[in-house]
Design a protein around this motif. Structure first.
Motif, PDB file in Angstrom:
ATOM      1  N   ILE A   1       0.861  -1.195  -0.164  1.00 42.70           N
ATOM      2  CA  ILE A   1      -0.074   0.082  -0.093  1.00 42.70           C
ATOM      3  C   ILE A   1       0.798   1.127   0.065  1.00 42.70           C
ATOM      4  CG2 ILE A   1      -1.390   1.203   1.149  1.00 42.70           C
ATOM      5  CD1 ILE A   1      -2.792  -1.344   2.465  1.00 42.70           C
ATOM      6  N   ALA A   2       0.704   2.164  -0.890  1.00 45.70           N
ATOM      7  CA  ALA A   2       1.705   3.208  -1.037  1.00 45.70           C
ATOM      8  C   ALA A   2       0.347   4.484  -0.813  1.00 45.70           C
ATOM      9  CB  ALA A   2       2.074   3.608  -2.572  1.00 45.70           C
ATOM     10  N   VAL A   3       0.908   5.609  -0.006  1.00 45.44           N
ATOM     11  CA  VAL A   3      -0.009   6.734   0.210  1.00 45.44           C
ATOM     12  C   VAL A   3       0.544   7.980  -0.170  1.00 45.44           C
ATOM     13  CG1 VAL A   3      -1.266   7.656   2.094  1.00 45.44           C
ATOM     14  CG2 VAL A   3      -0.841   5.489   2.312  1.00 45.44           C
ATOM     15  N   GLN A   4      -0.064   8.743  -1.029  1.00 41.50           N
ATOM     16  CA  GLN A   4       0.278   9.883  -1.355  1.00 41.50           C
ATOM     17  C   GLN A   4       0.820  11.022  -0.317  1.00 41.50           C
ATOM     18  OE1 GLN A   4      -2.649  12.707  -3.236  1.00 41.50           O
ATOM     19  NE2 GLN A   4      -1.685  12.585  -5.179  1.00 41.50           N
ATOM     20  N   LYS A   5       1.846  11.680  -0.564  1.00 40.61           N
ATOM     21  CA  LYS A   5       2.180  12.593   0.296  1.00 40.61           C
ATOM     22  C   LYS A   5       2.651  13.931  -0.403  1.00 40.61           C
ATOM     23  CE  LYS A   5       5.403  13.190   4.292  1.00 40.61           C
ATOM     24  NZ  LYS A   5       6.585  12.579   5.095  1.00 40.61           N
ATOM     25  N   LYS A   6       1.951  14.962  -0.430  1.00 37.83           N
ATOM     26  CA  LYS A   6       1.978  16.213  -0.898  1.00 37.83           C
ATOM     27  C   LYS A   6       2.914  17.137   0.009  1.00 37.83           C
ATOM     28  CE  LYS A   6      -2.047  16.012  -4.048  1.00 37.83           C
ATOM     29  NZ  LYS A   6      -3.251  16.696  -4.631  1.00 37.83           N
ATOM     30  N   PRO A   7       3.559  18.077  -0.737  1.00 41.90           N
ATOM     31  CA  PRO A   7       4.322  18.900   0.061  1.00 41.90           C
ATOM     32  C   PRO A   7       3.396  19.626   1.106  1.00 41.90           C
ATOM     33  CG  PRO A   7       4.850  19.384  -2.196  1.00 41.90           C
ATOM     34  CD  PRO A   7       3.497  18.380  -2.272  1.00 41.90           C
ATOM     35  N   ALA A   8       2.139  20.272   0.730  1.00 42.73           N
ATOM     36  CA  ALA A   8       1.350  20.825   1.949  1.00 42.73           C
ATOM     37  C   ALA A   8       0.856  19.599   2.607  1.00 42.73           C
ATOM     38  CB  ALA A   8       0.444  21.653   1.276  1.00 42.73           C
ATOM     39  N   ILE A   9      -0.141  20.236   3.529  1.00 47.74           N
ATOM     40  CA  ILE A   9      -0.675  19.077   4.564  1.00 47.74           C
ATOM     41  C   ILE A   9      -1.830  18.597   3.765  1.00 47.74           C
ATOM     42  CG2 ILE A   9      -1.822  19.136   6.484  1.00 47.74           C
ATOM     43  CD1 ILE A   9      -0.378  21.069   7.766  1.00 47.74           C
TER      44      ILE A   9
END
Length: 242
Positions: free
Chosen positions: A38-46
């Motif tokens: 399982i991979a989860v998106q992690k954007k620069p902003a919260i």
């Protein structure tokens, strides 16, 4: 189910996102389906509601939260529908994408690099397994037929050799008196060994030749072509010259 997915929390996955996916996957997984990663998106902003991607041994599932995270959309693609998988590393995370056999292109960006590499590797393994399945099966009639034919050929060769040897033995047999008819009831006299071989007599043969001749008579006895009494007479005659 939560215990099962704790192993996906060691590479910067968002625990809340994993928990939401876990609660939904319990009803989504098919019989015999196992989650590989399982991979989860992690954007620069919260990112309150990140997208996620789930890879199982049967399909890829894209998880997109909606309605402020109260619900979630799931889109799945089976491995036999996927033509290829790709990963592109950027400064801020990586982009994982894949193409379908119907020329669709699906991608998720801002995946942490470690997670992106893991899902790419897992996807390649599943696609390779689909292209080169490992099949272990019992021999079919078609595959077993050459083996049967080879055994038959070997048996034919053995029979041919045995026939040839018997023929050769028959050539060195001395002439015997024809058996009388059953009407005369005359006793059958044992055949006496000949003291000559062709134009040479036994007394003219070397010990090696006499030994070979004795071996030939033994083979005749073993093949049932002469009687024990005949063999004993031949043996006695030959041994007298050795």
């Amino acid at each position: 189910m939560k215990e099962q997915f704790k192993k996906f929390l060691n590479e910067e996955q968002d625990p809340k996102a994993i928990e939401k996916i876990t609660s939904k996957l319990n009803d989504l997984l098919m019989k015999g389906e196992e989650v590989g990663y399982i991979a989860v998106q992690k954007k620069p902003a919260i990112t309150v509601f990140p997208d996620s991607i789930v890879l199982t041994n049967k399909r890829i599932i894209i998880c997109v939260p909606k309605n402020l995270g109260l619900s979630m959309n799931f889109t799945d693609y089976t491995w036999d529908d996927i033509a290829g998988a790709f990963v592109k590393e950027n400064i801020l995370g990586s982009e994982f994408s894949f193409n379908t056999n119907t020329d669709l292109s699906i991608s998720i960006d801002y995946i942490p690099k470690i997670q992106a590499r893991k899902i790419y590797t897992y996807a390649k393994e599943q696609l390779d397994l689909l292209k080169n399945p490992v099949i272990i099966s019992a021999p079919t009639i078609e595959t077993a037929q050459p083996i049967v034919e080879e055994i038959d050929d070997i048996e034919d060769e053995i029979e041919e050799v045995e026939t040839e040897e018997v023929t050769n033995y028959a050539e060195i047999l001395p002439a015997t008196t024809p058996s009388p008819s059953y009407e005369t009831y005359e006793p059958i006299q044992p055949t006496q060994p000949s003291t000559s071989t062709g134009d040479r007599k036994l007394s003219e043969l070397s010990k090696e030749e006499l030994f070979d001749k004795l071996q030939n008579y033994k083979k005749l006895l073993d093949n049932g072509l002469i009687m024990q009494g005949e063999y004993d007479a031949f043996k006695k005659e030959i041994l007298s010259y050795m």
